[in-house]
Scaffold this motif. Sequence first.
Motif, PDB file in Angstrom:
ATOM      1  N   ARG A 166      -9.590  -7.667  -2.402  1.00 17.25           N
ATOM      2  CA  ARG A 166      -9.507  -6.435  -2.970  1.00 17.25           C
ATOM      3  C   ARG A 166      -7.646  -5.497  -3.007  1.00 17.25           C
ATOM      4  NH1 ARG A 166     -13.478  -2.048   0.579  1.00 17.25           N
ATOM      5  NH2 ARG A 166     -14.730  -3.719  -0.067  1.00 17.25           N
ATOM      6  N   ALA A 167      -7.424  -6.172  -1.849  1.00 14.30           N
ATOM      7  CA  ALA A 167      -5.956  -6.299  -1.732  1.00 14.30           C
ATOM      8  C   ALA A 167      -4.638  -6.424  -2.935  1.00 14.30           C
ATOM      9  CB  ALA A 167      -4.905  -5.565  -0.931  1.00 14.30           C
ATOM     10  N   LYS A 168      -5.390  -7.918  -2.948  1.00 13.33           N
ATOM     11  CA  LYS A 168      -4.519  -8.451  -4.367  1.00 13.33           C
ATOM     12  C   LYS A 168      -5.085  -8.790  -5.837  1.00 13.33           C
ATOM     13  CE  LYS A 168      -4.418 -13.288  -1.292  1.00 13.33           C
ATOM     14  NZ  LYS A 168      -5.035 -13.935  -1.137  1.00 13.33           N
ATOM     15  N   LEU A 169      -6.184  -7.932  -5.933  1.00 13.12           N
ATOM     16  CA  LEU A 169      -6.545  -7.604  -7.280  1.00 13.12           C
ATOM     17  C   LEU A 169      -6.202  -6.080  -7.275  1.00 13.12           C
ATOM     18  CD1 LEU A 169      -8.362  -8.460  -8.900  1.00 13.12           C
ATOM     19  CD2 LEU A 169     -10.171  -6.815  -8.653  1.00 13.12           C
ATOM     20  N   MET A 170      -5.580  -5.058  -6.743  1.00 14.14           N
ATOM     21  CA  MET A 170      -5.101  -4.330  -6.482  1.00 14.14           C
ATOM     22  C   MET A 170      -3.657  -4.318  -7.255  1.00 14.14           C
ATOM     23  SD  MET A 170      -4.723  -0.462  -3.382  1.00 14.14           S
ATOM     24  CE  MET A 170      -6.266  -0.594  -3.279  1.00 14.14           C
ATOM     25  N   ALA A 171      -2.644  -4.782  -6.508  1.00 17.00           N
ATOM     26  CA  ALA A 171      -1.484  -5.284  -5.920  1.00 17.00           C
ATOM     27  C   ALA A 171      -1.575  -5.351  -7.687  1.00 17.00           C
ATOM     28  CB  ALA A 171      -0.812  -6.038  -5.593  1.00 17.00           C
ATOM     29  N   ASN A 231      -3.366  -5.423 -10.694  1.00 17.67           N
ATOM     30  CA  ASN A 231      -4.161  -4.706 -11.892  1.00 17.67           C
ATOM     31  C   ASN A 231      -3.069  -3.158 -11.720  1.00 17.67           C
ATOM     32  OD1 ASN A 231      -5.711  -5.979 -11.830  1.00 17.67           O
ATOM     33  ND2 ASN A 231      -7.634  -5.361 -11.195  1.00 17.67           N
ATOM     34  N   ASP A 232      -2.159  -2.661 -10.594  1.00 20.93           N
ATOM     35  CA  ASP A 232      -1.406  -1.701 -10.152  1.00 20.93           C
ATOM     36  C   ASP A 232      -0.074  -1.611 -10.457  1.00 20.93           C
ATOM     37  OD1 ASP A 232      -4.410  -0.272 -10.730  1.00 20.93           O
ATOM     38  OD2 ASP A 232      -4.229  -0.106  -8.265  1.00 20.93           O
ATOM     39  N   LYS A 233       0.143  -3.464 -10.392  1.00 26.16           N
ATOM     40  CA  LYS A 233       1.632  -3.330 -10.398  1.00 26.16           C
ATOM     41  C   LYS A 233       2.468  -2.930  -8.912  1.00 26.16           C
ATOM     42  CE  LYS A 233       1.626  -4.623 -15.407  1.00 26.16           C
ATOM     43  NZ  LYS A 233       0.120  -4.585 -15.354  1.00 26.16           N
ATOM     44  N   VAL A 234       2.114  -3.126  -8.358  1.00 24.85           N
ATOM     45  CA  VAL A 234       2.384  -2.835  -6.660  1.00 24.85           C
ATOM     46  C   VAL A 234       2.656  -4.208  -5.902  1.00 24.85           C
ATOM     47  CG1 VAL A 234       1.571  -0.283  -6.710  1.00 24.85           C
ATOM     48  CG2 VAL A 234       0.519  -2.484  -5.185  1.00 24.85           C
ATOM     49  N   ALA A 278      -0.775  -2.492  -0.996  1.00 25.37           N
ATOM     50  CA  ALA A 278      -2.300  -2.894  -1.418  1.00 25.37           C
ATOM     51  C   ALA A 278      -2.783  -2.458  -0.203  1.00 25.37           C
ATOM     52  CB  ALA A 278      -1.873  -3.540  -3.117  1.00 25.37           C
ATOM     53  N   LEU A 279      -2.499  -3.740   0.471  1.00 26.80           N
ATOM     54  CA  LEU A 279      -2.880  -4.158   1.817  1.00 26.80           C
ATOM     55  C   LEU A 279      -2.878  -2.537   2.456  1.00 26.80           C
ATOM     56  CD1 LEU A 279      -1.573  -7.240   2.942  1.00 26.80           C
ATOM     57  CD2 LEU A 279      -3.720  -6.697   2.514  1.00 26.80           C
ATOM     58  N   ASP A 280      -2.199  -1.968   2.912  1.00 27.39           N
ATOM     59  CA  ASP A 280      -1.530  -0.118   3.561  1.00 27.39           C
ATOM     60  C   ASP A 280      -2.471   0.594   2.810  1.00 27.39           C
ATOM     61  OD1 ASP A 280      -0.015  -1.448   5.850  1.00 27.39           O
ATOM     62  OD2 ASP A 280       1.626  -0.339   4.824  1.00 27.39           O
ATOM     63  N   GLN A 281      -3.324   0.370   1.074  1.00 24.43           N
ATOM     64  CA  GLN A 281      -3.881   1.530   0.731  1.00 24.43           C
ATOM     65  C   GLN A 281      -5.022   1.356   1.340  1.00 24.43           C
ATOM     66  OE1 GLN A 281      -3.714   4.530  -0.985  1.00 24.43           O
ATOM     67  NE2 GLN A 281      -5.488   4.447  -0.734  1.00 24.43           N
ATOM     68  N   ILE A 282      -5.341   0.039   1.325  1.00 32.42           N
ATOM     69  CA  ILE A 282      -7.301  -0.638   1.351  1.00 32.42           C
ATOM     70  C   ILE A 282      -7.292  -0.386   3.430  1.00 32.42           C
ATOM     71  CG2 ILE A 282      -8.426  -2.341   2.608  1.00 32.42           C
ATOM     72  CD1 ILE A 282      -8.437  -1.828  -1.071  1.00 32.42           C
TER      73      ILE A 282
END
Length: 237
Positions: A13-18, A20-23, A28-32
Amino acid sequence: MKLSAPIFQLKRRAKLMARNDKVPLNQALDQIARDEGFARWSLLSSRMSSGPLSQTILSRLGDGDLLLLAGRPGHGKTTLGLQLLIDAVRAGRTAFLFSLEFTEQQASKHLRSLEGDTDRIADRVRIVTSDEISADYIISHLAGSKPGTVAVIDYLQVLDQNRSKPVLSEQVQTLGDFAQRTGVVLGFISQIDRSFDPASKRLPDIRDIRLPNFVDLGLFNKACFLHEGEAQLQDVA
């Protein structure tokens, strides 16, 4: 604290967030982690890694990893591999055992002895026992498996004992390529060479893997070495 999903799914999920959100991935891992009630990913990871060794290993495996579980006979490497499969099923993953050593009945009995509960979760480990087990045979059984599926191969040094099969180095390369393409995690139970001397070092390491035939050990991502009740999980450089 119970997570909303197994840790390998949270990583995905974090990899996908990174992406898609270009972060950055660490953000992304910290947000998860915050969504799961932890201040940062390192705290989530360390909390989830504080359980038994098999759970620690499972929490540190990424999609497509190749893992060595290595030790001298009688030091727990096979038991650890089987426990890893039980924990994988318990975490919602599909798990396979490919064994050139056990019969199906022996493997099933050993798995049930390790499950530690009464819900027969060990029966959900898919057991494959055949003298035909090789890289191509394993891949044919794992075709269509979801990323994060865990398969343990029992064991590395006998994959090419039948001379009609490809040499060991080719089989490991083929399996490594398959793991990278599909995200399946492959664990190899492995022997340690008789030259390992516990008087000179407490635990064996990558240099002590028994290799009757050449294998590029750099194909493996992680290794766990066991001896006399101690174990060490490490990344393979």
